[in-house]
Scaffold this motif. Structure first.
Motif, PDB file in Angstrom:
ATOM      1  N   GLY A  26       0.814  -1.210   0.000  1.00 45.00           N
ATOM      2  CA  GLY A  26       0.000   0.000   0.000  1.00 45.00           C
ATOM      3  C   GLY A  26       0.845   1.256   0.000  1.00 45.00           C
ATOM      4  N   THR A  27       1.935   1.244   0.763  1.00 44.78           N
ATOM      5  CA  THR A  27       2.827   2.400   0.805  1.00 44.78           C
ATOM      6  C   THR A  27       3.553   2.569  -0.525  1.00 44.78           C
ATOM      7  N   GLY A  28       3.941   1.448  -1.148  1.00 48.59           N
ATOM      8  CA  GLY A  28       4.556   1.526  -2.473  1.00 48.59           C
ATOM      9  C   GLY A  28       3.622   2.156  -3.491  1.00 48.59           C
ATOM     10  N   ALA A  29       2.344   1.775  -3.417  1.00 50.01           N
ATOM     11  CA  ALA A  29       1.353   2.354  -4.330  1.00 50.01           C
ATOM     12  C   ALA A  29       1.175   3.845  -4.068  1.00 50.01           C
ATOM     13  N   TRP A 114     -12.959   9.070   7.826  1.00 49.14           N
ATOM     14  CA  TRP A 114     -13.644   8.665   9.055  1.00 49.14           C
ATOM     15  C   TRP A 114     -14.411   7.348   8.913  1.00 49.14           C
ATOM     16  N   TRP A 115     -14.846   7.037   7.733  1.00 51.41           N
ATOM     17  CA  TRP A 115     -15.592   5.802   7.535  1.00 51.41           C
ATOM     18  C   TRP A 115     -14.740   4.558   7.790  1.00 51.41           C
ATOM     19  N   LEU A 116     -13.407   4.738   7.802  1.00 50.48           N
ATOM     20  CA  LEU A 116     -12.528   3.610   8.070  1.00 50.48           C
ATOM     21  C   LEU A 116     -12.620   3.134   9.519  1.00 50.48           C
ATOM     22  N   ILE A 117     -13.236   3.931  10.384  1.00 49.82           N
ATOM     23  CA  ILE A 117     -13.462   3.465  11.760  1.00 49.82           C
ATOM     24  C   ILE A 117     -14.338   2.214  11.740  1.00 49.82           C
ATOM     25  N   ALA A 118     -15.364   2.233  10.896  1.00 53.32           N
ATOM     26  CA  ALA A 118     -16.238   1.059  10.773  1.00 53.32           C
ATOM     27  C   ALA A 118     -15.470  -0.138  10.241  1.00 53.32           C
ATOM     28  N   VAL A 119     -14.559   0.121   9.301  1.00 51.29           N
ATOM     29  CA  VAL A 119     -13.740  -0.966   8.758  1.00 51.29           C
ATOM     30  C   VAL A 119     -12.838  -1.536   9.852  1.00 51.29           C
ATOM     31  N   GLY A 120     -12.293  -0.661  10.688  1.00 55.80           N
ATOM     32  CA  GLY A 120     -11.454  -1.116  11.791  1.00 55.80           C
ATOM     33  C   GLY A 120     -12.211  -1.998  12.769  1.00 55.80           C
ATOM     34  N   LEU A 121     -13.441  -1.597  13.090  1.00 57.77           N
ATOM     35  CA  LEU A 121     -14.264  -2.414  13.986  1.00 57.77           C
ATOM     36  C   LEU A 121     -14.573  -3.762  13.351  1.00 57.77           C
ATOM     37  N   LEU A 122     -14.796  -3.767  12.035  1.00 51.57           N
ATOM     38  CA  LEU A 122     -15.034  -5.021  11.326  1.00 51.57           C
ATOM     39  C   LEU A 122     -13.805  -5.925  11.395  1.00 51.57           C
ATOM     40  N   CYS A 123     -12.622  -5.338  11.287  1.00 46.68           N
ATOM     41  CA  CYS A 123     -11.385  -6.118  11.360  1.00 46.68           C
ATOM     42  C   CYS A 123     -11.232  -6.780  12.734  1.00 46.68           C
ATOM     43  N   VAL A 124     -11.523  -6.027  13.794  1.00 45.87           N
ATOM     44  CA  VAL A 124     -11.423  -6.593  15.137  1.00 45.87           C
ATOM     45  C   VAL A 124     -12.439  -7.714  15.322  1.00 45.87           C
ATOM     46  N   ALA A 125     -13.663  -7.483  14.854  1.00 47.56           N
ATOM     47  CA  ALA A 125     -14.692  -8.525  14.949  1.00 47.56           C
ATOM     48  C   ALA A 125     -14.273  -9.762  14.152  1.00 47.56           C
ATOM     49  N   GLY A 126     -13.717  -9.543  12.962  1.00 49.30           N
ATOM     50  CA  GLY A 126     -13.265 -10.658  12.145  1.00 49.30           C
ATOM     51  C   GLY A 126     -12.153 -11.437  12.819  1.00 49.30           C
ATOM     52  N   ALA A 127     -11.255 -10.724  13.498  1.00 52.61           N
ATOM     53  CA  ALA A 127     -10.150 -11.374  14.209  1.00 52.61           C
ATOM     54  C   ALA A 127     -10.667 -12.232  15.355  1.00 52.61           C
ATOM     55  N   VAL A 160      -3.364   2.648   1.240  1.00 52.78           N
ATOM     56  CA  VAL A 160      -3.320   3.652   0.160  1.00 52.78           C
ATOM     57  C   VAL A 160      -4.252   4.818   0.479  1.00 52.78           C
ATOM     58  N   LEU A 161      -5.463   4.500   0.891  1.00 59.87           N
ATOM     59  CA  LEU A 161      -6.455   5.542   1.175  1.00 59.87           C
ATOM     60  C   LEU A 161      -5.974   6.525   2.232  1.00 59.87           C
ATOM     61  N   THR A 162      -5.296   6.044   3.252  1.00 58.98           N
ATOM     62  CA  THR A 162      -4.864   6.923   4.341  1.00 58.98           C
ATOM     63  C   THR A 162      -3.600   7.696   4.001  1.00 58.98           C
ATOM     64  N   GLN A 163      -2.984   7.379   2.869  1.00 55.87           N
ATOM     65  CA  GLN A 163      -1.771   8.105   2.483  1.00 55.87           C
ATOM     66  C   GLN A 163      -1.972   8.974   1.253  1.00 55.87           C
TER      67      GLN A 163
END
Length: 293
Positions: A26-29, A114-127, A160-163
């Motif tokens: 992602g950083t390379g992109a 800000w919508w990535l907060i929901a994605v982060g919560l999904l990642c924790v739930a998935g884990a 990528v989105l956050t950079q």
């Protein structure tokens, strides 16, 4: 009581390529898109590493209390080996998820995504629910799907989105490559564990497909990123750098297709993680150079 070294081993440091690779690509992109943001890249890395450590401890806890790790051929498990209490391992998972959350919130505040907060919560739930809860999806053959999504599109494109903002076509192509190679790590793990998982009723994709088809699946998803790299090179030739990892991929495919089993698959698992990291480094460099060559 587990020693510090055993806690480190329980965190499964050999799985760290799965955490590092999405951030590298992602950083390379992002660099290829003209944006260099080392601070945000570091925060993304903290998020990714903390999530992987968290899921490793969560799996240790959940599998341990179910007894599915009592007869295990593979890395140390703290609960299954009776080296740490389930509560201590569960708390270690929660601490790791908290670290990921704090770093993630900081990254989101900087990028204004800000919508990535929901994605982060999904990642924790998935884990957590990979092996946790009453109906863990990892026991129902959906582990590979989740791994592809979280480590491929979400991990790479989120970086990528956050950079640099909206990802381009090459970033999406590379995200698929990272996703399927990370799946290959899990497929190798589940191939090794088919006999023990079958006994305890853990229906991984390997158990569902059977040994022969699981070996074919491994070969296919290890080869796919190199095909994607060639396709991407039609638009940006530096992506051909990823082909430098092809010799290792061929060796691993041969070992798996020849029927390696049990402990003989442990080196395959480790070397598949290494393949993921090497391919990701080369692809990240290719993506970064693409805008300048």
């Amino acid at each position: 009581m587990a020693t510090v070294a055993q806690w480190v081993e329980g965190a499964r440091p050999r799985t760290m390529p799965t955490a590092i690779s999405p951030v590298l690509v992602g950083t390379g992109a992002a660099i290829g898109a003209g944006v260099i943001a080392p601070g945000r890249a570091l925060l993304a890395l903290v998020v990714s590493v903390a999530l992987v450590v968290g899921v490793n401890f969560a799996n240790d806890y959940s599998d341990g209390i179910r007894g599915t790790d009592d007869d295990r051929v593979g890395p140390l498990r703290l609960v299954g080996s009776r080296l740490a209490t389930p509560t201590a391992v569960r708390n270690a998972a929660f601490i790791s998820f908290s670290v990921a959350g704090l770093a993630g919130l900081t990254l989101v505040s900087l990028s204004r995504q800000w919508w990535l907060i929901a994605v982060g919560l999904l990642c924790v739930a998935g884990a957590w629910f990979y092996t946790g809860g009453k109906r863990p999806y990892g026991y129902a053959g959906f582990g590979e799907v989740a791994v592809f999504a979280f480590f491929g599109p979400i991990g790479v494109l989120g970086t990528v989105l956050t950079q640099s903002g909206t990802p381009g076509a090459l970033a999406i192509l590379a995200a698929v490559g990272v996703g399927v190679l990370t799946c290959a790590v899990l497929v190798a793990n589940n191939l090794r564990d088919i006999p023990t998982d079958t006994v305890v009723g853990k229906r991984t994709l390997g158990v569902i497909l059977g040994e022969a088809d699981t070996r074919k699946l491994y070969a296919a998803i290890v080869a796919l990123p190199f095909v994607l790299g060639v396709l991407g090179a039609l638009r940006s030739w530096p992506l051909l750098l990823g082909l430098l990892a092809l010799p290792l991929a061929i060796v691993l495919i041969r070992i798996v297709l020849k029927g390696a089993q049990g402990r003989d698959l442990i080196p395959v698992l480790v070397r598949t993680s290494l393949l993921l990291l090497i391919w990701s480094v080369l692809t990240a460099v290719g993506l970064a150079l693409g805008a300048y060559l």
